[in-house]
Design a protein around this motif. Sequence first.
Motif: not given
Lengths: 486, 486
Positions: A201-205, A247-250
Amino acid sequence: MGSEGTASVDIGSINPKVYKCEYAVRGESETYPQILEQQLQANPGSLPFDEVIFCSIGNPQALGQQPITFFREVLALCDHPSLLEKSETRNLFSSDSVARAQKILSYFPGKGTGAYSHSQGVKGLRHAIAAGIEARDGFPASADDIFLTDGATPGVHCMMQLLIRSEKDGILCPIPQYPLYSASITLHGGTLVPYYLDEATGWGLEISELKKQLEDTRSKGLSVRALVVINPGNPTGQVLTEDNQRQIVEFCKKEGLVLLADEVYQENIYVDDKKFNSFKKIVRSIGYGEEDFLLVSYHSISKGYYGECGKRGGYMEVIGFSSSIREQIYKIASVNLCSNISGQILSSLIMNTPKRGDASYESFTAERDGILNSLARRAKAMEDAFNNLEGVTCNKAEGSMFLFPQIRLPKKAIGAAKAAKKEPDVFYTLHLLESTGIVVVPGSGFGQMPGTYHFRCSILPQENKIPAIISRLAAFHESFMNQYRD
Amino acid sequence: MGSEGTASVDIGSINPKVYKCEYAVRGESETYPQILEQQLQANPGSLPFDEVIFCSIGNPQALGQQPITFFREVLALCDHPSLLEKSETRNLFSSDSVARAQKILSYFPGKGTGAYSHSQGVKGLRHAIAAGIEARDGFPASADDIFLTDGATPGVHCMMQLLIRSEKDGILCPIPQYPLYSASITLHGGTLVPYYLDEATGWGLEISELKKQLEDTRSKGLSVRALVVINPGNPTGQVLTEDNQRQIVEFCKKEGLVLLADEVYQENIYVDDKKFNSFKKIVRSIGYGEEDFLLVSYHSISKGYYGECGKRGGYMEVIGFSSSIREQIYKIASVNLCSNISGQILSSLIMNTPKRGDASYESFTAERDGILNSLARRAKAMEDAFNNLEGVTCNKAEGSMFLFPQIRLPKKAIGAAKAAKKEPDVFYTLHLLESTGIVVVPGSGFGQMPGTYHFRCSILPQENKIPAIISRLAAFHESFMNQYRD
């Protein structure tokens, strides 16, 4: 002489953390190409190529990129302030360079840029940087939160040194990652907790991947202290979406992690449908205030369109820590006295560039856009070229300065690599170097999914050289595949 | 907001080595005087003095010392090489600055001072430094042994990081010492093994004391890895004799210790009967060759007559280590990419100053000698002044930039300090600051014989201010003694 025993310092008696530390983007991957370069100089024609081309590291000015005139004018005037008193100077420097230098020098008692500054950096320069951050994010920033550093690297070491107590402390890092993180975690005796970016997914996180790795690690009794995010990605070149960043922050908030945001490529975005959002902006736009969230954002003068790597400047913006912890961060900074003043000045300049109406504005804008537009074209040309190679796929470089193509190596090549006692990706990149003079860094130095092979290739060679690089690369790859195709 | 738990980073959950680390010359000893300075600016007349005078740190340009013109001309030209193409430049810069800048730029591909260099530093600059060392010592020096650093500090950290495996590894350090050593040893988790300098013999370094401390430490099961010697001394200002240096070298040789020689004050010698000898020269003149002796010599652009603290430059000359250990040292350097190029250039300049016949020679020599002669006069004036105070004795500042007088505090003062929960020397220096604005650093930050009290005072205030400083100091001391005399 040497009658008694000379002091015994050998591999067995040094700090094992130093011995264990690996740093893929320097060392052998740098020294062997340098030897070939010297061989070419001493004996032209002795190798199957005329020139060694370093696509291995993000070092634009080594490959011919010119520095931004405005920045260097201000720097020269600050280095030698007596120029400001000479009439000839008006012909040599733009009026806004002169004004900026005068303003910067006013931050130094007696115009003394040769003095140690406050260990966080010169206060006036930190105010200027905070103003630049505010203009970028639309949220307040404070000079007290800025720690000026000799490039981003010392700031990363500082936080690792602060957070890591033992190998029981883990730091979540992307894989592939920039090897500063693995090296620094090893040197400070901690444990790198990998989370894999999703190449498909394009180096998705993916947050699910973060959760899985965090839970696995905690179940082993480790304490996870921080999450490293590199945005835009290095070596992977992706740019995170705002939703993903929220999402990362949460996730960090919920799990009690410090977010270490490597944002050194914030100026390097090459696609229209992505834009850089700082994590500071995301945190504040969610509504988290001063004491709600622990964030360290790294920036550097080495990247962007300026590429002032040799000047070693940068800063970290340190958000949300208690005053007692900030004192400890300040103490680490103060043991190193201060970062170099030229790097501090340049850090203030990249965050406060000439404005419309300034004498330098047009020429500055032309220089900046010329470099960024060219980088975008180079990124696209090289991405396309990689995707045209047999068995190679390459995600888009949405940002940063790198592509990280995957090579599906034939079994025969993997066997030949094993026989030569090399990792298969090292085997490939070594052959590439010896056939073409093109230096890239094998994916194993950054980490990759087991059984997959990649390399990191910068987009930094000057644009007129790109076609020749692509054709040499394609010719090499074809001949390599012909030799090893199963 | 802040619903879930914010990441928990508190004093109890950080690296205890960071918490334990102390660095006396920064932190509170710097911030409280800065607060007073701000108070004076905001509200002149609100304190019993007009000006805060920082005698606390070795930061000459912060106190008005001007940079050396030749150095800054070369730096400005290297920062902005297009100046070299302009006719006006000939009127603004000396011909040898222009020639030197051109030569230095020739070491950089495409004149690109904005690129990362080799992690040891630019090879051409290392050759220039090696040539300067050869001229100084009369023995060969190699560019391969030079590691350019951002000031001496990162070089000290590098060797501590290499040598210290655990708290079972000891480093012999002078007491009093420059607190970088104690801080660095603590941060890297080792044990500082003190050896006391003998104040009665002008801060003499006795081999019997080294032996005693070494044996004591070994008997406790610790392994002593290295000996730190600071010559000229900081904070103590003494200059070692050649005989003493030979004894130290033989001691290290016999006991298998790495010699870490802090030689950053090598240009700062103020007495006719002493001269600086590098430990490299001593080692070679004894007859120890390349593989017979392990030595690291530190130098810095922050000291000398140049005082370019803010530029953060320096080097370490690394002698006698095996190639496998040098690779490890190189790896540590490479994780930080490279030191800043302006600091690298200045390091080459201080080791290769204008020669007789060069256009700048006379003006350079006048600037250099003017500063050094003035420093010698200031050292003598302040030494005499301290020795005139009741209960104070002060050894000569033969070199470096500091005096370290001993104050015999009355019991009543010691009692008052205890009541105020301060170390007696801190109590004294705090009163000095609050009465006079003069900032010095209490001896406890450097270490001192138990029951003795000192402070470190720099000789760096501009010469025309010295008489006023001395009279304020004397008046304060008299009134302090009148208040507390037993």
